[in-house]
Scaffold this motif. Structure first.
Motif, mmCIF file in Angstrom:
data_model
loop_
_atom_site.group_PDB
_atom_site.id
_atom_site.type_symbol
_atom_site.label_atom_id
_atom_site.label_comp_id
_atom_site.label_asym_id
_atom_site.label_seq_id
_atom_site.Cartn_x
_atom_site.Cartn_y
_atom_site.Cartn_z
ATOM 1 N N SER A 236 0.600 -1.006 -0.071
ATOM 2 C CA SER A 236 -0.152 -0.020 -0.088
ATOM 3 C C SER A 236 0.475 1.791 -0.304
ATOM 4 C CB SER A 236 -0.417 -0.097 1.226
ATOM 5 O OG SER A 236 -1.257 -1.456 1.076
ATOM 6 N N TYR A 237 1.620 1.877 -1.094
ATOM 7 C CA TYR A 237 2.260 2.480 -1.167
ATOM 8 C C TYR A 237 2.048 3.996 -2.490
ATOM 9 C CZ TYR A 237 6.811 1.677 0.948
ATOM 10 O OH TYR A 237 7.587 1.299 2.124
ATOM 11 N N GLY A 238 0.316 3.968 -2.436
ATOM 12 C CA GLY A 238 -0.657 4.751 -2.970
ATOM 13 C C GLY A 238 0.045 6.324 -2.265
ATOM 14 N N SER A 239 -0.295 6.706 -1.182
ATOM 15 C CA SER A 239 0.275 7.663 -0.600
ATOM 16 C C SER A 239 1.780 8.298 -0.273
ATOM 17 C CB SER A 239 -0.446 8.032 1.744
ATOM 18 O OG SER A 239 0.781 6.971 1.980
ATOM 19 N N ASN A 240 2.513 7.042 -0.188
ATOM 20 C CA ASN A 240 4.507 7.602 -0.314
ATOM 21 C C ASN A 240 4.077 8.614 -1.958
ATOM 22 O OD1 ASN A 240 3.556 5.474 1.749
ATOM 23 N ND2 ASN A 240 5.615 5.536 1.823
ATOM 24 N N MET A 241 3.443 7.480 -3.161
ATOM 25 C CA MET A 241 3.314 8.171 -4.585
ATOM 26 C C MET A 241 3.140 9.474 -4.796
ATOM 27 S SD MET A 241 5.613 5.110 -5.740
ATOM 28 C CE MET A 241 6.372 5.315 -4.204
ATOM 29 N N LEU A 242 1.575 9.369 -3.730
ATOM 30 C CA LEU A 242 1.053 10.800 -4.006
ATOM 31 C C LEU A 242 2.133 12.196 -3.674
ATOM 32 C CD1 LEU A 242 -0.815 12.765 -5.019
ATOM 33 C CD2 LEU A 242 -1.849 12.286 -2.511
ATOM 34 N N ALA A 243 2.878 12.325 -2.409
ATOM 35 C CA ALA A 243 3.779 12.550 -1.170
ATOM 36 C C ALA A 243 4.639 12.668 -2.265
ATOM 37 C CB ALA A 243 4.358 11.962 -0.247
ATOM 38 N N THR A 244 5.706 12.479 -3.368
ATOM 39 C CA THR A 244 6.462 12.917 -4.213
ATOM 40 C C THR A 244 6.000 13.758 -5.155
ATOM 41 O OG1 THR A 244 7.574 10.700 -3.730
ATOM 42 C CG2 THR A 244 8.405 11.950 -5.876
ATOM 43 N N ARG A 245 5.076 13.180 -5.704
ATOM 44 C CA ARG A 245 4.228 13.597 -6.977
ATOM 45 C C ARG A 245 3.726 15.375 -6.389
ATOM 46 N NH1 ARG A 245 1.556 9.057 -8.256
ATOM 47 N NH2 ARG A 245 2.893 8.103 -9.644
ATOM 48 N N ILE A 246 3.374 15.469 -5.131
ATOM 49 C CA ILE A 246 3.047 16.809 -4.542
ATOM 50 C C ILE A 246 3.909 17.708 -4.597
ATOM 51 C CG2 ILE A 246 2.314 17.553 -1.956
ATOM 52 C CD1 ILE A 246 0.564 15.992 -1.908
#
Ligand SMILES: Cc1ncc(COP(=O)(O)O)c(C=O)c1O
Length: 271
Positions: free
Chosen positions: A139-149
């Protein structure tokens, strides 16, 4: 961010094949829910670094996630994939185990240090999911989103910080900072960060030049140097955090940490 390519070598439940031909069912909860565990292992000249540490962490992750795991099969398949990659392979090997019971390994390319963009960190608010403590889950969706932000805000990577102003880690790396130009500190595991293998090895190799300590966002203004550490980055200097400029060149503490870690890896691999 570098990722696996279709022509990458893969292993699926023990069968070696090109990644493009490796497929799993759409009903696997590993896909539907991110329910599963993974590891990424560095391979240098055909040899895996910290192999046992990664196996142990995967076993712990699976136990904590209440996921059935055939550790013997994981070990055999990882060794087979690394062998198939060849004796000169310098790569990362990703290994995943899904709730649907599939075991998937992929050989990923390593980005040369001078091809990596300078690390401009942007702080992104994040609250670790306590229930996933001690689990390297899919479950790494939030980590990937943090990089995009972080990228949207003009940076290259996120620095995860809590709403109460504590610095944690980056989405896929541990964080180290030096306030005195001689020693480094890294946030403690009690702040619910991943028990990074690179971080653990650095703490041991650097001895009294490194310690675990709570790091506040407010204190970052006093930072002299900072770096990220992970299986895929080793030690990589940070050039800026938000509007705090740390200089384009790695400072002496970062250089010393990078050299000490490289020597430790070479020593362990018998180079
Ligand atoms: C959240 C997080 N922190 C730190 C790391 C670095 O861990 P390691 O040194 O074991 O690669 C990772 C690696 O994927 C990670 O996902």
């Amino acid at each position: 961010m570098a990722g696996p390519t279709d022509d990458a070598l893969a292993i699926l439940d023990g069968t070696i094949l090109p990644a493009a031909e490796a497929s799993i069912g759409v009903t696997d909860l590993g896909l539907i829910r991110g329910d599963g565990v993974f590891e990424v292992i560095a391979v240098k000249d055909g040899q895996p670094f910290a192999f046992e540490d990664h196996l142990r962490r995967m076993a712990t992750s699976a136990e904590n996630l209440r996921l059935e795991l055939d550790l013997g099969a994981v070990e055999r398949e990882l060794r087979a994939l690394i062998e198939a990659a060849g004796p000169t392979a310098t790569a990362s090997v990703r290994f995943m185990v899904t709730r649907g019971g599939r075991r998937i390994g992929i050989v990923e390319p390593v980005v040369a240090p001078d091809a990596k963009p300078p690390l401009k960190l942007v702080t992104v608010e994040y609250v670790p999911t306590r229930i996933l403590d001690g689990i390297k889950s899919l479950s790494y969706g939030s980590n990937m989103l943090a990089t995009r932000i972080a990228v949207e805000r003009g940076g290259t990577e996120a620095l995860l910080v809590t709403p109460h102003g504590r610095v944690l880690e980056a989405p896929t790396s541990a964080f180290f900072v030096s306030f005195d130009g001689e020693t480094v500190v890294t946030p403690p595991l009690s702040d619910h960060i991943l028990d990074s293998i690179t971080r653990r090895r650095l703490l041991s190799v650097l001895g009294d030049r490194a310690r675990e300590e709570v790091v506040t966002v407010e204190s970052l203004g006093r930072a002299r140097e900072a770096f990220l550490a992970s299986t895929t980055r080793d030690v990589q200097a940070v050039v800026a955090i938000d509007d705090i400029d740390l200089g384009a060149l790695p400072g002496p503490v970062t250089l010393a940490a990078g050299e000490a870690f490289a020597a430790h890896v070479a020593d362990e691999l018998g180079a």
